[in-house]
Design a protein around this motif. Structure first.
Motif, PDB file in Angstrom:
ATOM      1  N   ALA A   1      -2.834   2.400 -11.717  1.00 54.87           N
ATOM      2  CA  ALA A   1      -2.725   3.335 -10.595  1.00 54.87           C
ATOM      3  C   ALA A   1      -3.303   2.729  -9.329  1.00 54.87           C
ATOM      4  CB  ALA A   1      -3.435   4.641 -10.932  1.00 54.87           C
ATOM      5  N   GLN A   2      -4.349   1.911  -9.466  1.00 54.20           N
ATOM      6  CA  GLN A   2      -4.934   1.273  -8.288  1.00 54.20           C
ATOM      7  C   GLN A   2      -4.006   0.222  -7.693  1.00 54.20           C
ATOM      8  OE1 GLN A   2      -8.768   0.563 -10.510  1.00 54.20           O
ATOM      9  NE2 GLN A   2      -9.584   0.871  -8.443  1.00 54.20           N
ATOM     10  N   LEU A   3      -3.303  -0.513  -8.574  1.00 58.51           N
ATOM     11  CA  LEU A   3      -2.323  -1.475  -8.068  1.00 58.51           C
ATOM     12  C   LEU A   3      -1.256  -0.763  -7.258  1.00 58.51           C
ATOM     13  CD1 LEU A   3      -1.687  -3.797 -11.163  1.00 58.51           C
ATOM     14  CD2 LEU A   3      -2.918  -4.393  -9.066  1.00 58.51           C
ATOM     15  N   LEU A   4      -0.761   0.340  -7.828  1.00 61.32           N
ATOM     16  CA  LEU A   4       0.286   1.097  -7.136  1.00 61.32           C
ATOM     17  C   LEU A   4      -0.236   1.673  -5.830  1.00 61.32           C
ATOM     18  CD1 LEU A   4       3.151   2.319  -7.182  1.00 61.32           C
ATOM     19  CD2 LEU A   4       2.171   4.294  -8.370  1.00 61.32           C
ATOM     20  N   LEU A   5      -1.446   2.209  -5.851  1.00 64.99           N
ATOM     21  CA  LEU A   5      -2.001   2.814  -4.644  1.00 64.99           C
ATOM     22  C   LEU A   5      -2.152   1.781  -3.534  1.00 64.99           C
ATOM     23  CD1 LEU A   5      -3.239   5.213  -3.172  1.00 64.99           C
ATOM     24  CD2 LEU A   5      -5.451   4.605  -4.194  1.00 64.99           C
ATOM     25  N   THR A   6      -2.590   0.582  -3.883  1.00 66.96           N
ATOM     26  CA  THR A   6      -2.736  -0.476  -2.886  1.00 66.96           C
ATOM     27  C   THR A   6      -1.405  -0.757  -2.205  1.00 66.96           C
ATOM     28  OG1 THR A   6      -4.527  -1.489  -4.142  1.00 66.96           O
ATOM     29  CG2 THR A   6      -3.416  -2.875  -2.527  1.00 66.96           C
ATOM     30  N   SER A   7      -0.344  -0.859  -2.996  1.00 59.86           N
ATOM     31  CA  SER A   7       0.979  -1.139  -2.447  1.00 59.86           C
ATOM     32  C   SER A   7       1.493   0.016  -1.610  1.00 59.86           C
ATOM     33  CB  SER A   7       1.947  -1.442  -3.593  1.00 59.86           C
ATOM     34  OG  SER A   7       3.216  -1.789  -3.104  1.00 59.86           O
ATOM     35  N   VAL A   8       1.289   1.229  -2.083  1.00 62.08           N
ATOM     36  CA  VAL A   8       1.751   2.410  -1.340  1.00 62.08           C
ATOM     37  C   VAL A   8       0.973   2.566  -0.048  1.00 62.08           C
ATOM     38  CG1 VAL A   8       1.834   4.935  -1.385  1.00 62.08           C
ATOM     39  CG2 VAL A   8       2.589   3.633  -3.370  1.00 62.08           C
ATOM     40  N   ARG A   9      -0.333   2.356  -0.110  1.00 65.17           N
ATOM     41  CA  ARG A   9      -1.161   2.467   1.100  1.00 65.17           C
ATOM     42  C   ARG A   9      -0.707   1.480   2.165  1.00 65.17           C
ATOM     43  NH1 ARG A   9      -7.426   2.616  -1.020  1.00 65.17           N
ATOM     44  NH2 ARG A   9      -7.680   4.890  -1.215  1.00 65.17           N
TER      45      ARG A   9
END
Length: 757
Positions: A719-727
Motif C-alpha cells: 500500500a505504501q508503494l502504491l501511495l507513493t506513486s499516487v501521491r
C-alpha cells in the motif's frame, strides 16, 4: 502342463492363500485400529464433490505434481500397481498353462500395448524413484534432506518389488513371443518383441517369469501385513480414503480456518462442556479423530512437508513428517491396550480396564503385550525424561504456516493435529511457553496482545490531513468497515500501513468507517496457541459488535476491509463458526480493484527493484497471490521473485503465536527469510501483513547492523508503494513537482527509516 508348471503353480497358490489371508487380516486390523479414534461426522459427505476430488487428485496427480521431478515417475508406478494388478492375477493361469491369457482382451492389441507400457513404466518409475531417494539421501545433505528420518529399508523394499513386478510383466510377455505363444504387432510390443528375438523358445520360462511376478507380489503382501506402520506401502490403499475424507469437501486443503474443537464427534460448546466427559483438544492419542488415525496410517514418509517447514529448515526440532510418524508408531503400539478396553482419565488413573468393568478382566489384561502396556503409560506431549511422544519444543516450534499441509500429496492435516495438542496443553495442563502467559492476559484484559488501552486505538489517525470516520451508531453511506487490527492500531511500523490504506481509500472516495475503541483482537494468536476458550470469548464479542454495526444490511453488503492477513483469515474463515457472516477483503485486493477501476491512478512510476514476501495467512491459507503483485507492478516497481514464493513462500516466523515467543533454537526464521530476500538484490522488500513487516524489518535491521545488507534496503507494505506513486501523480497534476525533476525511488518517511535502522 508339465511337472515344472504343476510345481510352480502349487507353490504359487499355496503362498497366495497364506499371503492373502494375512493381508485381509491386516486390513481388518488396521480398520479396527483406525476406528479407535474419536467420531467425526463432518467427513460423511457430500458424496459427489468428494468423489470428484478423489478422482482428480489420483488420476491427474494434482497434489503429487507439486514436485514435478517426482510426479511422472510416481504416476507410472501408481498406474502400474492399479492396472498391473490385472496382469498379476493373470499369472495364476500362466504358471499352470504358459499360453494362458485373459478371455476377450488377452490377445487384443491395445491391451497388449497397455501391458507393454505398464511394464516399462513400472520398471522405469521404480528405478527413477530409487535414484531420487539416493540423490536426496540424508548422508549427502544432512537434515536438509526431505528423507531425513524416513524408513529407507521399507522404501527400498517397496521400490524393489515394483521393479521386479515390472520386469516380470515384460519377461512373461517376451517369453510368450519367443515361444510362439503370442504374435502381437510390433507397435504393441516395441520392447518385448525385439527382446523375444534373443530369448530361448521355452514355455517353461513363461511359467518361471509368471511365478516370479506373482511371488514378488505375495512377499509384498506378507511383509506389509506384518508391518501396519509401513506407510510407504499402505498408502497405496489408505491414500484413496484419506483424500476422499479430507476436511474440505470442495477439494481444498485443510488451511484457512482451523478445525473447531470437537468432542464425541460434535463441535464442543465451551459454555456447556463437561470436563469429566468431554475431550478438550488432544491429550492422548485416542483423543484424535479417526481421520487423524487415518492420516497417521497414510503418511508415505516422502518428506515434502519437512522440506517446506520453516522450523525444520532453521534448525528447530520440529519436522511435520516426524510428528505424524511418531504419532503413528505410538498409536499402533498402544492399540492392543486400547482394543482390550484400556483407558485413563486426565489424572492418569486407569478407568477403562478395571476388574469391576469386565468379567474377563484378567484375560483381557493377559492379552495385552507388555510393550503395549508400557506405551500406554507414555504422555502424548512430554520431554525426553518423561518419555513423551511429542517433545514440547517440537509442539511449540510450529508457526502454523501451512506449508506442510499445502505440499502433502495425501492430504494429511498436520496443522489441525498440532493445534489440537496445543489446546489440551493450554486448557487442561496449563503447560505452555511462559511468554504466552502475558499475551493471554493482555488479550483477556485489554483486548489486544500488546496490552495497550482501547482509547489509543485511534492514535494512528493523528497527523492525517483528513478526518477518519469513526462508527457512531449509524453506518450511514459507508460501504466498508475498515478493520484496523491490533498491529495496525498499536505497532508503530504497522501504523504506517494503516495510514497509507486510509489515505488511499480517502483519495479513491471510498466510503468507510472504523470502530476505534470498540474493536478488539480477532483472537487469532489465542486460537493458534491453543487457547480456544479465549478465542471464542473474543470472537463472540466481536461478532456481536459487528452484527450490531451491520444491522439491517443484507449479507452481500456486510463488507469489511483489513490490512492484517491474520485478521483477514479469522474474520473471513473462522467467524462463520461463531455466527459471523461477512464479506471480507484484504486491502491489497480492494486497492487493486480501485486501480483497475481507475479510481486510484499511480501515474509516477516507482523506479525500484522490489521483492514481495507472501504472508502465509494471505497467500497459502487464502490463495491471494496476484493482487499484491499487480499492485507492485502498478506502482511501476520491478518485481524480483524470491526462489520460495507464492504457495511455497517461506514463513516470516510470526504465525502460530510465535510473534510472542522467543526463538532459542537454530537460526531465526525471519533472518532466513530476509537472507533469501536480500539475495534478489532489492531496494525494497514489500509485504501485505503487519506481522510480516515487523519480522522482516527486524531481520533487515539485524543484517544492516552486521554490514551484510545495504542501508538503503527498506521493508514496506505494498500500500505504501502504491501511495507513493499516487501521491506523485497527484503532485504532478497540481504542478507541485517539475516534470524534469521528478525523483526516482520510493523513499520512506523519516519515521519509517528510523524504524528500519
Amino acid at each position: 502342463m508339465g511337472a515344472l508348471q504343476l510345481t510352480l503353480g502349487a507353490i504359487g497358490v499355496a503362498v497366495s492363500v497364506f499371503a492373502w489371508g494375512l493381508f485381509v487380516a491386516g486390513v481388518l486390523r488396521m480398520i479396527k485400529i483406525i476406528r479407535l479414534g474419536q467420531p467425526d461426522s463432518t467427513r460423511n459427505g457430500p458424496f459427489a464433490p468428494r468423489l470428484r476430488t478423489l478422482i482428480v487428485e489420483f488420476v491427474a496427480h494434482t497434489r503429487m505434481a507439486k514436485f514435478r521431478k517426482v510426479a511422472p515417475w510416481h504416476w507410472m508406478v501408481m498406474w502400474g500397481f492399479l492396472i498391473g494388478s490385472a496382469v498379476l492375477f493373470e499369472a495364476y493361469g500362466e504358471m499352470f498353462q504358459p499360453g494362458f491369457h485373459w478371455p476377450i482382451i488377452g490377445t487384443w492389441s491395445p491391451w497388449l500395448l497397455l501391458v507393454e507400457l505398464l511394464g516399462i513404466g513400472t520398471v522405469v518409475g521404480g528405478v527413477a524413484l530409487a535414484i531420487i531417494r539416493q540423490l536426496n539421501h540424508p548422508r549427502r545433505a544432512d537434515r536438509v534432506s526431505r528423507f531425513a528420518g524416513s524408513d529407507f529399508k521399507s522404501a527400498y523394499f517397496v521400490e524393489a518389488v515394483v521393479i521386479i513386478e515390472g520386469l516380470g510383466i515384460l519377461g512373461v510377455k517376451a517369453f510368450k513371443q519367443a515361444s510362439g505363444l503370442e504374435d502381437p504387432p510390433l507397435w504393441s510390443s516395441f520392447v518385448t518383441a525385439p527382446l523375444a528375438q534373443i530369448l530361448p523358445a521355452s514355455p517353461d520360462w513363461v511359467s518361471i517369469m509368471a511365478f516370479t511376478k506373482l511371488l514378488s507380489g505375495m512377499i509384498w503382501l506378507i511383509v506389509v501385513s506384518k508391518n501396519l506402520t509401513m506407510g510407504v506401502a499402505w498408502h497405496r490403499f489408505s491414500a484413496f480414503f484419506n483424500i476422499y475424507f479430507k476436511r474440505e469437501d470442495d477439494g481444498g486443503v485443510a488451511l484457512g480456518a482451523l478445525k473447531p474443537m470437537m468432542s464425541g464427534g460434535k463441535v464442543l460448546d465451551l459454555e456447556e462442556a463437561d470436563p469429566d466427559k468431554d475431550v478438550f483438544g488432544v491429550g492422548k492419542v485416542e483423543d484424535f479423530s479417526w481421520k487423524g488415525w487415518l492420516d497417521f496410517s497414510t503418511c508415505t514418509e516422502c518428506g515434502r512437508c519437512q522440506s517446506q517447514c520453516p522450523a525444520w529448515n532453521t534448525g528447530k526440532p520440529l519436522s511435520p513428517k516426524l510428528v505424524i510418524t511418531q504419532l503413528r508408531d505410538h498409536a499402533f503400539a498402544k492399540a492392543p491396550y486400547l482394543l482390550a478396553g484400556g483407558s485413563k482419565d486426565m489424572a492418569g488413573d486407569e478407568v477403562g480396564l478395571t476388574e469391576d468393568k469386565y468379567e474377563d478382566y484378567k484375560k483381557r489384561l493377559e492379552s495385552i503385550d507388555v510393550l503395549a502396556l508400557a506405551e500406554s503409560e507414555r504422555p502424548l506431549v512430554g520431554g525426553a525424561d518423561e518419555l513423551g511422544v511429542i517433545d514440547p519444543e517440537v509442539l511449540w516450534s510450529c508457526t502454523t504456516c501451512g506449508a506442510c499441509v499445502e505440499q502433502c500429496p495425501v492430504d494429511i492435516e498436520h496443522v489441525d493435529h498440532i493445534v489440537d495438542m496445543r489446546r489440551y496443553q493450554v486448557l487442561i495442563e496449563s503447560n505452555f511457553p511462559s511468554e504466552l502467559g502475558g499475551m493471554f492476559k493482555n488479550l483477556e484484559n485489554k483486548g489486544n496482545p500488546w496490552g495497550q488501552n482501547a482509547k489509543d486505538r485511534l492514535a494512528w489517525t493523528e497527523g492525517l490531513d483528513f478526518e477518519v470516520p469513526v462508527f457512531d451508531g449509524e453506518l450511514g453511506d459507508a460501504e466498508y468497515l475498515f478493520w484496523v487490527g491490533c498491529a495496525g492500531a498499536f505497532e508503530d511500523r504497522a501504523k504506517k500501513t494503516t495510514r497509507a490504506v486510509a489515505e488511499l481509500l480517502h483519495t479513491a472516495d471510498v466510503k468507510y468507517t472504523v470502530l476505534g475503541p470498540e474493536e478488539t483482537c480477532t483472537g487469532d494468536p489465542a486460537r493458534r496457541a491453543g487457547n480456544e476458550f479465549l478465542f471464542q470469548m473474543l470472537a463472540q464479542q466481536n461478532v456481536e459488535v459487528l452484527n450490531t454495526v451491520f444491522d439491517g444490511r443484507p449479507a452481500g453488503q456486510r463488507k469489511i476491509v483489513v490490512t492484517c492477513a491474520h485478521c483477514f483469515n479469522t474474520l473471513a474463515n473462522e467467524y462463520p463458526q461463531v455466527g459471523g457472516q461477512f464479506e471480507v477483503v484484504h486491502h491489497t485486493q480492494l486497492l487493486n480493484r480501485l486501480v483497475r477501476e481507475r479510481r486510484l491512478v499511480p501515474v509516477a512510476e516507482v523506479a525500484e527493484d522490489v521483492t514481495y514476501h507472501d504472508p502465509c495467512y494471505l497467500g497459502r491459507h487464502n490463495k491471494v497471490y496476484e493482487a499484491p503483485r499487480e499492485l507492485v507492478g502498478a506502482s511501476g516497481a520491478t518485481l524480483r521473485e524470491m526462489p520460495r514464493h507464492e504457495e511455497r513462500s517461506m514463513c516470516c516466523g510470526a504465525g502460530g503465536a510465535r510473534m510472542w515467543m522467543e526463538e532459542r533454537i537454530g537460526k531465526r526464521i525471519n533472518l532466513d527469510r530476509v537472507d533469501e530476500a536480500l539475495g534478489t538484490a532489492p531496494s525494497k522488500i514489500a509485504t501485505g501483513c503487519p506481522f510480516c513487516r515487523v519480522m522482516l524489518t527486524d531481520g533487515v535491521t539485524a543484517r544492516q547492523n552486521e554490514g551484510t545488507a545495504g542501508s538503503h534496503v527498506e521493508v514496506v507494505d505494498v500500500a505504501q508503494l502504491l501511495l507513493t506513486s499516487v501521491r506523485r501523480g497527484l503532485a504532478l497534476e497540481r504542478g507541485d513537482i517539475p516534470t524534469d525533476e521528478t525523483p526516482t525511488g520510493t523513499p520512506l518517511p523519516d519515521e519509517d527509516k528510523a524504524a528500519s535502522n
